[in-house]
Design an enzyme around this catalytic site. Structure first.
Site, PDB file in Angstrom:
ATOM      1  N   GLY A 141       3.506  -3.980  10.930  1.00 51.51           N
ATOM      2  CA  GLY A 141       2.626  -4.170   9.772  1.00 51.51           C
ATOM      3  C   GLY A 141       2.515  -2.958   8.861  1.00 51.51           C
ATOM      4  O   GLY A 141       3.501  -2.280   8.558  1.00 51.51           O
ATOM      5  N   VAL A 142       1.281  -2.673   8.429  1.00 55.54           N
ATOM      6  CA  VAL A 142       1.042  -1.511   7.550  1.00 55.54           C
ATOM      7  C   VAL A 142       1.516  -0.224   8.230  1.00 55.54           C
ATOM      8  O   VAL A 142       2.169   0.621   7.634  1.00 55.54           O
ATOM      9  CB  VAL A 142      -0.471  -1.377   7.273  1.00 55.54           C
ATOM     10  N   ASP A 143       1.199  -0.114   9.509  1.00 60.05           N
ATOM     11  CA  ASP A 143       1.543   1.085  10.306  1.00 60.05           C
ATOM     12  C   ASP A 143       3.047   1.334  10.253  1.00 60.05           C
ATOM     13  O   ASP A 143       3.513   2.438   9.957  1.00 60.05           O
ATOM     14  CB  ASP A 143       1.098   0.830  11.745  1.00 60.05           C
ATOM     15  N   SER A 187      -7.446  -4.672  10.445  1.00 59.10           N
ATOM     16  CA  SER A 187      -7.690  -5.584  11.585  1.00 59.10           C
ATOM     17  C   SER A 187      -7.410  -7.056  11.310  1.00 59.10           C
ATOM     18  O   SER A 187      -7.498  -7.867  12.235  1.00 59.10           O
ATOM     19  CB  SER A 187      -9.130  -5.459  12.116  1.00 59.10           C
ATOM     20  N   THR A 188      -7.104  -7.421  10.059  1.00 56.65           N
ATOM     21  CA  THR A 188      -6.942  -8.862   9.752  1.00 56.65           C
ATOM     22  C   THR A 188      -5.497  -9.333   9.940  1.00 56.65           C
ATOM     23  O   THR A 188      -5.179 -10.491   9.637  1.00 56.65           O
ATOM     24  CB  THR A 188      -7.373  -9.166   8.308  1.00 56.65           C
ATOM     25  N   GLY A 189      -4.637  -8.486  10.444  1.00 55.32           N
ATOM     26  CA  GLY A 189      -3.254  -8.911  10.732  1.00 55.32           C
ATOM     27  C   GLY A 189      -3.118  -9.133  12.216  1.00 55.32           C
ATOM     28  O   GLY A 189      -3.793  -9.999  12.787  1.00 55.32           O
ATOM     29  N   TYR A 208      -4.368  -7.710  14.586  1.00 50.70           N
ATOM     30  CA  TYR A 208      -5.614  -7.565  15.359  1.00 50.70           C
ATOM     31  C   TYR A 208      -6.536  -8.765  15.219  1.00 50.70           C
ATOM     32  O   TYR A 208      -7.629  -8.805  15.784  1.00 50.70           O
ATOM     33  CB  TYR A 208      -6.324  -6.262  14.987  1.00 50.70           C
ATOM     34  N   ILE A 252       0.825  -1.227   0.000  1.00 45.69           N
ATOM     35  CA  ILE A 252       0.000   0.000   0.000  1.00 45.69           C
ATOM     36  C   ILE A 252       0.853   1.270   0.000  1.00 45.69           C
ATOM     37  O   ILE A 252       0.413   2.312  -0.489  1.00 45.69           O
ATOM     38  CB  ILE A 252      -0.981  -0.011   1.193  1.00 45.69           C
ATOM     39  N   ASN A 309      -3.249   2.107  15.414  1.00 50.80           N
ATOM     40  CA  ASN A 309      -3.764   1.757  16.744  1.00 50.80           C
ATOM     41  C   ASN A 309      -4.212   3.044  17.437  1.00 50.80           C
ATOM     42  O   ASN A 309      -4.041   4.135  16.916  1.00 50.80           O
ATOM     43  CB  ASN A 309      -2.706   1.009  17.579  1.00 50.80           C
TER      44      ASN A 309
HETATM   45  N1  APR Z   1       0.665  -3.110   2.297  1.00 51.58           N
HETATM   46  C1  APR Z   1      -0.573  -3.678   2.308  1.00 51.58           C
HETATM   47  N2  APR Z   1      -0.998  -4.523   3.258  1.00 51.58           N
HETATM   48  C2  APR Z   1      -0.126  -4.820   4.252  1.00 51.58           C
HETATM   49  C3  APR Z   1       1.177  -4.264   4.330  1.00 51.58           C
HETATM   50  C4  APR Z   1       1.555  -3.377   3.293  1.00 51.58           C
HETATM   51  N3  APR Z   1       2.771  -2.787   3.265  1.00 51.58           N
HETATM   52  N4  APR Z   1       1.797  -4.748   5.462  1.00 51.58           N
HETATM   53  C5  APR Z   1       0.907  -5.585   6.047  1.00 51.58           C
HETATM   54  N5  APR Z   1      -0.243  -5.639   5.334  1.00 51.58           N
HETATM   55  C6  APR Z   1      -1.466  -6.403   5.599  1.00 51.58           C
HETATM   56  C7  APR Z   1      -1.347  -7.561   6.564  1.00 51.58           C
HETATM   57  O1  APR Z   1      -0.885  -8.721   5.886  1.00 51.58           O
HETATM   58  C8  APR Z   1      -2.799  -7.708   7.008  1.00 51.58           C
HETATM   59  O2  APR Z   1      -3.526  -8.448   6.050  1.00 51.58           O
HETATM   60  O3  APR Z   1      -2.382  -5.510   6.209  1.00 51.58           O
HETATM   61  C9  APR Z   1      -3.326  -6.269   6.981  1.00 51.58           C
HETATM   62  C10 APR Z   1      -3.444  -5.601   8.355  1.00 51.58           C
HETATM   63  O4  APR Z   1      -2.394  -6.081   9.184  1.00 51.58           O
HETATM   64  P1  APR Z   1      -1.712  -5.164  10.329  1.00 51.58           P
HETATM   65  O5  APR Z   1      -0.788  -4.192   9.682  1.00 51.58           O
HETATM   66  O6  APR Z   1      -1.177  -6.093  11.361  1.00 51.58           O
HETATM   67  O7  APR Z   1      -2.906  -4.295  10.935  1.00 51.58           O
HETATM   68  P2  APR Z   1      -4.043  -4.708  11.974  1.00 51.58           P
HETATM   69  O8  APR Z   1      -4.385  -6.162  11.943  1.00 51.58           O
HETATM   70  O9  APR Z   1      -5.134  -3.702  11.763  1.00 51.58           O
HETATM   71  O10 APR Z   1      -3.346  -4.446  13.400  1.00 51.58           O
HETATM   72  C11 APR Z   1      -3.079  -3.103  13.751  1.00 51.58           C
HETATM   73  O11 APR Z   1      -0.792  -3.628  14.254  1.00 51.58           O
HETATM   74  O12 APR Z   1       0.980  -2.674  13.227  1.00 51.58           O
HETATM   75  C12 APR Z   1       0.204  -2.625  14.355  1.00 51.58           C
HETATM   76  O13 APR Z   1       0.287  -0.328  15.051  1.00 51.58           O
HETATM   77  C13 APR Z   1      -0.541  -1.318  14.459  1.00 51.58           C
HETATM   78  O14 APR Z   1      -1.275  -1.772  16.672  1.00 51.58           O
HETATM   79  C14 APR Z   1      -1.686  -1.724  15.326  1.00 51.58           C
HETATM   80  C15 APR Z   1      -2.011  -3.124  14.817  1.00 51.58           C
END
Ligand code: APR
Length: 171
Positions: free
Chosen positions: A36-38, A121-123, A125, A15, A28
């Site tokens: 992860g994405v964050d 939320s699917t990572g 979370y 992304i 968060n």
């Molecule tokens: N681009 C697109 N999708 C991504 C990327 C990326 N660069 N990196 C990870 N993902 C996907 C993961 O594979 C998952 O399917 O994004 C989805 C969400 O995963 P997370 O990033 O873990 O987010 P989430 O499940 O909402 O958890 C949020 O994780 O990173 C911490 O600070 C964040 O505390 C918060 C929590």
């Protein structure tokens, strides 16, 4: 495919490479970054994103806040906070729905045309992807009934499995 007048694209990819008006961060409640994405968005986007995040002093689950995109190719980052699955006193569905809906409303307030979402939320979370995709589609269908500037919504998947689940469900 289209939902109402809005083009919906399901894509594999990172992304942080999306050249759209806004990308959505799976943030968060602190808005101070994470993994992860964050982690990817803050790492590539640079310090200006965190500086603006700090001005928001956090974000409740289900809501969204907007900042600069810093060094990223998009114009803005919309930080959305999804639910931690099973930890929201059975509010998981509505909070995930709100995270998408509030991100879209915020983008529309800024008169944006294109927005890319990760699978919120699917990572870490823990939201089961096959339950989440139904909520995502419902949120996009309901939002498409509101007149807005949004013409393109991209759903960016980071794994083949997730891509297939979204493709199958949306088709
Ligand atoms: N681009 C697109 N999708 C991504 C990327 C990326 N660069 N990196 C990870 N993902 C996907 C993961 O594979 C998952 O399917 O994004 C989805 C969400 O995963 P997370 O990033 O873990 O987010 P989430 O499940 O909402 O958890 C949020 O994780 O990173 C911490 O600070 C964040 O505390 C918060 C929590």
């Amino acid at each position: 495919m289209k939902i109402g007048e809005i083009d919906i694209n399901i894509k594999m990819g990172d992304i942080t490479e999306e050249k759209v008006d806004a990308i959505v961060n799976a943030a968060n409640n602190t808005l101070l970054g994470g993994g992860g994405v964050d982690g990817a968005i803050h790492k590539k986007g640079g310090a200006s994103i965190l500086e603006q995040c700090k001005k928001h002093s956090g974000c409740p689950t289900g809501e969204a806040r907007i900042t600069t995109a810093g060094n990223l190719p998009s114009k803005y980052v919309i930080h959305a906070v999804g639910p931690i699955y099973g930890r929201t006193d059975s509010m998981d569905e509505i909070l995930l729905y709100n995270a998408y809906t509030n991100s879209l409303k915020l983008a529309a307030e800024y008169n944006l045309k294109s927005i890319s979402f990760p699978s919120i939320s699917t990572g870490s979370y823990g939201y089961p992807i096959d339950a989440a995709v139904a909520i995502v589609k419902q949120a996009l269908e309901n939002f498409s009934k509101i007149k807005s500037t949004i013409m393109e919504i991209n759903l960016i998947m980071f794994s083949n499995d997730n891509f297939k689940i979204y493709e199958d469900y949306f088709e």
